[in-house]
Write a protein that holds these residues in place. Structure first.
Motif, PDB file in Angstrom:
ATOM      1  N   ARG A 359       0.842  -1.193   0.000  1.00 16.24           N
ATOM      2  CA  ARG A 359       0.000   0.000   0.000  1.00 16.24           C
ATOM      3  C   ARG A 359       0.883   1.251   0.000  1.00 16.24           C
ATOM      4  O   ARG A 359       1.879   1.330   0.713  1.00 16.24           O
ATOM      5  N   GLY A 360       0.512   2.218  -0.820  1.00 17.68           N
ATOM      6  CA  GLY A 360       1.321   3.418  -0.980  1.00 17.68           C
ATOM      7  C   GLY A 360       2.182   3.377  -2.227  1.00 17.68           C
ATOM      8  O   GLY A 360       2.825   4.364  -2.589  1.00 17.68           O
ATOM      9  N   LYS A 361       2.194   2.222  -2.904  1.00 18.76           N
ATOM     10  CA  LYS A 361       2.959   2.063  -4.138  1.00 18.76           C
ATOM     11  C   LYS A 361       2.046   1.642  -5.285  1.00 18.76           C
ATOM     12  O   LYS A 361       1.033   0.973  -5.070  1.00 18.76           O
ATOM     13  N   LEU A 362       2.420   2.042  -6.483  1.00 17.23           N
ATOM     14  CA  LEU A 362       1.770   1.519  -7.669  1.00 17.23           C
ATOM     15  C   LEU A 362       2.165   0.048  -7.796  1.00 17.23           C
ATOM     16  O   LEU A 362       3.320  -0.307  -7.555  1.00 17.23           O
ATOM     17  N   VAL A 363       1.219  -0.826  -8.146  1.00 16.16           N
ATOM     18  CA  VAL A 363       1.519  -2.257  -8.236  1.00 16.16           C
ATOM     19  C   VAL A 363       1.119  -2.770  -9.621  1.00 16.16           C
ATOM     20  O   VAL A 363      -0.035  -2.663 -10.025  1.00 16.16           O
ATOM     21  N   TYR A 364       2.105  -3.295 -10.331  1.00 18.27           N
ATOM     22  CA  TYR A 364       1.846  -3.940 -11.630  1.00 18.27           C
ATOM     23  C   TYR A 364       1.875  -5.440 -11.379  1.00 18.27           C
ATOM     24  O   TYR A 364       2.915  -6.002 -11.037  1.00 18.27           O
ATOM     25  N   ILE A 365       0.710  -6.095 -11.524  1.00 18.14           N
ATOM     26  CA  ILE A 365       0.610  -7.532 -11.261  1.00 18.14           C
ATOM     27  C   ILE A 365       0.686  -8.303 -12.575  1.00 18.14           C
ATOM     28  O   ILE A 365      -0.021  -7.989 -13.534  1.00 18.14           O
ATOM     29  N   ASN A 366       1.522  -9.320 -12.585  1.00 23.59           N
ATOM     30  CA  ASN A 366       1.669 -10.199 -13.741  1.00 23.59           C
ATOM     31  C   ASN A 366       1.349 -11.626 -13.295  1.00 23.59           C
ATOM     32  O   ASN A 366       2.102 -12.241 -12.544  1.00 23.59           O
ATOM     33  N   PHE A 367       0.191 -12.138 -13.733  1.00 24.09           N
ATOM     34  CA  PHE A 367      -0.138 -13.547 -13.488  1.00 24.09           C
ATOM     35  C   PHE A 367       0.494 -14.378 -14.606  1.00 24.09           C
ATOM     36  O   PHE A 367       0.285 -14.104 -15.781  1.00 24.09           O
ATOM     37  N   TRP A 368       1.272 -15.416 -14.232  1.00 22.66           N
ATOM     38  CA  TRP A 368       1.974 -16.207 -15.224  1.00 22.66           C
ATOM     39  C   TRP A 368       2.158 -17.629 -14.717  1.00 22.66           C
ATOM     40  O   TRP A 368       1.756 -17.961 -13.606  1.00 22.66           O
ATOM     41  N   ILE A 438      -9.187 -14.993 -13.292  1.00 25.14           N
ATOM     42  CA  ILE A 438      -8.174 -15.330 -14.294  1.00 25.14           C
ATOM     43  C   ILE A 438      -8.651 -16.514 -15.134  1.00 25.14           C
ATOM     44  O   ILE A 438      -8.950 -17.581 -14.605  1.00 25.14           O
ATOM     45  N   GLN A 439      -8.712 -16.316 -16.438  1.00 24.17           N
ATOM     46  CA  GLN A 439      -9.102 -17.373 -17.366  1.00 24.17           C
ATOM     47  C   GLN A 439      -7.885 -18.007 -18.028  1.00 24.17           C
ATOM     48  O   GLN A 439      -7.897 -19.177 -18.387  1.00 24.17           O
ATOM     49  N   ASP A 440      -6.829 -17.214 -18.203  1.00 22.86           N
ATOM     50  CA  ASP A 440      -5.623 -17.697 -18.854  1.00 22.86           C
ATOM     51  C   ASP A 440      -4.476 -16.771 -18.479  1.00 22.86           C
ATOM     52  O   ASP A 440      -4.690 -15.676 -17.942  1.00 22.86           O
ATOM     53  N   VAL A 441      -3.258 -17.197 -18.773  1.00 20.48           N
ATOM     54  CA  VAL A 441      -2.088 -16.370 -18.517  1.00 20.48           C
ATOM     55  C   VAL A 441      -1.324 -16.181 -19.834  1.00 20.48           C
ATOM     56  O   VAL A 441      -1.452 -17.008 -20.754  1.00 20.48           O
ATOM     57  N   PRO A 442      -0.571 -15.070 -19.930  1.00 20.51           N
ATOM     58  CA  PRO A 442      -0.405 -14.039 -18.914  1.00 20.51           C
ATOM     59  C   PRO A 442      -1.635 -13.138 -18.793  1.00 20.51           C
ATOM     60  O   PRO A 442      -2.380 -12.963 -19.755  1.00 20.51           O
ATOM     61  N   ALA A 443      -1.832 -12.594 -17.603  1.00 19.37           N
ATOM     62  CA  ALA A 443      -2.896 -11.628 -17.333  1.00 19.37           C
ATOM     63  C   ALA A 443      -2.302 -10.536 -16.451  1.00 19.37           C
ATOM     64  O   ALA A 443      -1.502 -10.830 -15.552  1.00 19.37           O
ATOM     65  N   TYR A 444      -2.685  -9.294 -16.704  1.00 20.72           N
ATOM     66  CA  TYR A 444      -2.040  -8.172 -16.033  1.00 20.72           C
ATOM     67  C   TYR A 444      -3.079  -7.271 -15.369  1.00 20.72           C
ATOM     68  O   TYR A 444      -4.196  -7.116 -15.849  1.00 20.72           O
ATOM     69  N   PHE A 445      -2.670  -6.638 -14.263  1.00 25.10           N
ATOM     70  CA  PHE A 445      -3.485  -5.645 -13.567  1.00 25.10           C
ATOM     71  C   PHE A 445      -2.575  -4.530 -13.086  1.00 25.10           C
ATOM     72  O   PHE A 445      -1.437  -4.783 -12.664  1.00 25.10           O
ATOM     73  N   ARG A 460       0.740  -4.943 -21.954  1.00 23.92           N
ATOM     74  CA  ARG A 460       1.542  -6.074 -21.504  1.00 23.92           C
ATOM     75  C   ARG A 460       2.996  -5.671 -21.357  1.00 23.92           C
ATOM     76  O   ARG A 460       3.464  -4.676 -21.895  1.00 23.92           O
ATOM     77  N   LEU A 461       3.748  -6.482 -20.629  1.00 24.66           N
ATOM     78  CA  LEU A 461       5.132  -6.168 -20.303  1.00 24.66           C
ATOM     79  C   LEU A 461       5.990  -5.944 -21.541  1.00 24.66           C
ATOM     80  O   LEU A 461       6.926  -5.143 -21.520  1.00 24.66           O
ATOM     81  N   SER A 462       5.691  -6.638 -22.633  1.00 26.22           N
ATOM     82  CA  SER A 462       6.494  -6.537 -23.846  1.00 26.22           C
ATOM     83  C   SER A 462       6.102  -5.358 -24.726  1.00 26.22           C
ATOM     84  O   SER A 462       6.726  -5.119 -25.755  1.00 26.22           O
TER      85      SER A 462
END
Length: 490
Positions: A359-368, A438-445, A460-462
């Motif tokens: 909390r207090g930070k931006l969070v980039y979530i990568n489900f993989w 989550i239905q599939d990966v990769p998935a990002y939030f 996406r990351l790329s």
């Protein structure tokens, strides 16, 4: 947006009933269809009707097709109704009115191109089929893929020519004996708003499609056609889906031309207010509702809630509010500003991590997961992105949905992958996978500093665009909060 005479792919998204007109003014009745399919490829035929313009669900009436290819069905309609005849994966336009008794024949392999009508109501439905064949099926009459390449003068020439040809065919065919006033109004609206919609959306669409050029600067008079007030508030056009689409695009235009962009927190509130103040009659609550549905998916959850509460006054007969309320409940869990589900997971070294700890930070979530080739291909890009934002107020959190813990640990520790790496036991069946749908990966939030959703489908990351998107996301939570109604940001 609609870019051609008939909305592409609008087949199964059946066009509108007289949904916004008072129920008492509709003549209810039955339409019967009897027919034969040559070369049967499916066991049933159906007629689909959408009763309410804000409800994506259709009322579908099915009839069995027997071994001889014959079928018969009866459909209840509330006055003149646009509908779809559906067979297998093919669709043909219908215009139904109480008392019609249609005889229908078509080839099972090609409904749209071979359908023929006889009986009461044959004339308007034959006209729809011929319009489709003359204009929708001909690429030269479509905006995409070629005509969008024109510059302003050439594009206007294309639109004017298409409208002239459509009107010529209409005037050479339609008479008052075989075609009702309701159908004549509908077809006039389809032609007029095909033109208006394509002209209104041309500048935006061309910018998206023609990537090698910048946004065109239009001449000062290009949008003057919007000064025609009868184009905006036109009760006779109520049956036309293109009219509804035009009005939605119109309030988008009003918002952007007054300096508001879709990326701004207040965009959908501005659109809602403009629809509320600029429109009148039965179209007003429909377009306000359409804006609300956009806000449910792309706007801030608390702004959406405030607009939804305000909408009740615009819907005194309660025709649309229950549907909108249900839609809001479905989407609010993942709307901007909704709290992201918390979790407690273990890192590869055995440390416990929770979302609250960031909390207090931006969070980039990568489900993989380690068995996903697409997710593995993103790892080098993830490392580069993390390096670019080193020292910034952001955490790159990688959540592995792996059931094979040793393989995951070996990859994370052996390759010394940067960022925070945790694993969800149970993989795709884990609690966190369900919580984040989550239905599939990769998935990002992308989560804001306050732990709320900022973007449920970030770049996406790329993607090169991910860098700019992240840069623009810092402090966005407080920006949204500042635009909320008093007391709503707490």
């Amino acid at each position: 947006m609609a870019y051609s005479f008939r909305v592409p792919g609008a087949g199964l998204l059946v066009a509108a009933l007289l949904a916004a007109a008072p129920l008492a003014s509709r003549a209810q009745g039955t339409v019967t269809l009897m027919g034969k399919v040559s070369g049967r490829t499916a066991d049933s035929v159906a007629v689909s009707i959408r009763e309410n313009l804000l409800d994506p669900k259709e009322q579908t009436t099915y009839a069995a097709v027997n071994d001889r290819g014959e079928f018969k069905l009866a459909v209840q309609v509330n006055g003149p109704t646009r509908a779809d005849l559906v067979y297998d994966d093919d669709v043909a336009d219908l215009f139904l009115e109480p008392g019609m008794a249609l005889e229908v024949k078509f080839k099972g392999s090609d409904l749209a191109s071979t359908v023929r009508y006889k009986g009461k109501g044959a004339e308007p439905n034959t006209f729809l089929a011929e319009m489709d064949e003359r204009f929708t099926e001909i690429d030269g009459f479509q905006v995409l893929p070629e005509n969008i390449m024109f510059y302003e003068a050439g594009f206007l020439h294309f639109l004017d020519y298409r409208r002239k040809e459509q009107r010529k065919f209409y005037e050479g065919t339609i008479d008052t004996e075989h075609y009702s006033q309701a159908f004549r109004d509908y077809m006039t609206a389809e032609i007029d708003y095909s033109y208006a919609n394509d002209r209104l959306t041309y500048q935006d669409l061309r910018e998206q499609v023609v990537a090698t050029e910048g946004r065109l600067k239009m001449t000062p008079t290009y949008y003057d056609f919007l000064n025609d007030k009868s184009l905006i508030n036109n009760p006779a056009a109520m049956r036309s889906e293109l009219y509804q689409e035009f009005l939605l695009n119109y309030v988008h235009y009003l918002a952007t031309s007054s300096g508001h962009q879709r990326t701004e927190p207040s965009f959908y509130q501005v659109c809602y207010d403009m629809a509320k103040n600029q429109l009148s009659g039965p179209t007003r609550p429909i377009v306000m509702g359409r804006v609300l549905q956009e806000s449910f998916r792309f706007g801030h959850v608390k702004q959406s809630a405030a607009m939804l509460a305000d909408f009740r006054a615009a819907d005194p007969k309660n025709e649309y509010y229950p549907l909108l309320q249900q839609d809001f409940q479905i989407h609010k869990a993942f709307a901007i500003g909704a709290p992201a589900p918390n979790f407690h997971l273990l890192t590869a070294t055995g440390d416990s991590v929770s979302l609250q700890s960031f909390r207090g930070k931006l969070v980039y979530i990568n489900f993989w997961r380690t068995t996903s080739g697409l997710a593995l291909r993103d790892l080098p890009y993830a490392a580069d992105l993390i390096k670019r934002f080193d020292g910034k107020n952001i955490v790159f959190l990688n959540i592995a949905l792996d059931e094979n813990e040793p393989a995951w640990k070996q990859l994370v520790l052996g390759k010394k992958l940067p960022g925070v790496h945790v694993r969800a036991a149970g993989g795709m069946r884990s609690a966190i996978a369900k919580a984040y749908a989550i239905q599939d990966v990769p998935a990002y939030f992308l989560l804001a500093e306050d732990g709320t959703f900022l973007n449920t489908k970030p770049k996406r990351l790329s993607s090169r665009a991910a860098i700019d998107e992240i840069k623009q996301s810092f402090g966005k939570a407080s920006t949204y909060s500042s635009t909320l109604p008093a007391g709503e940001g707490k």
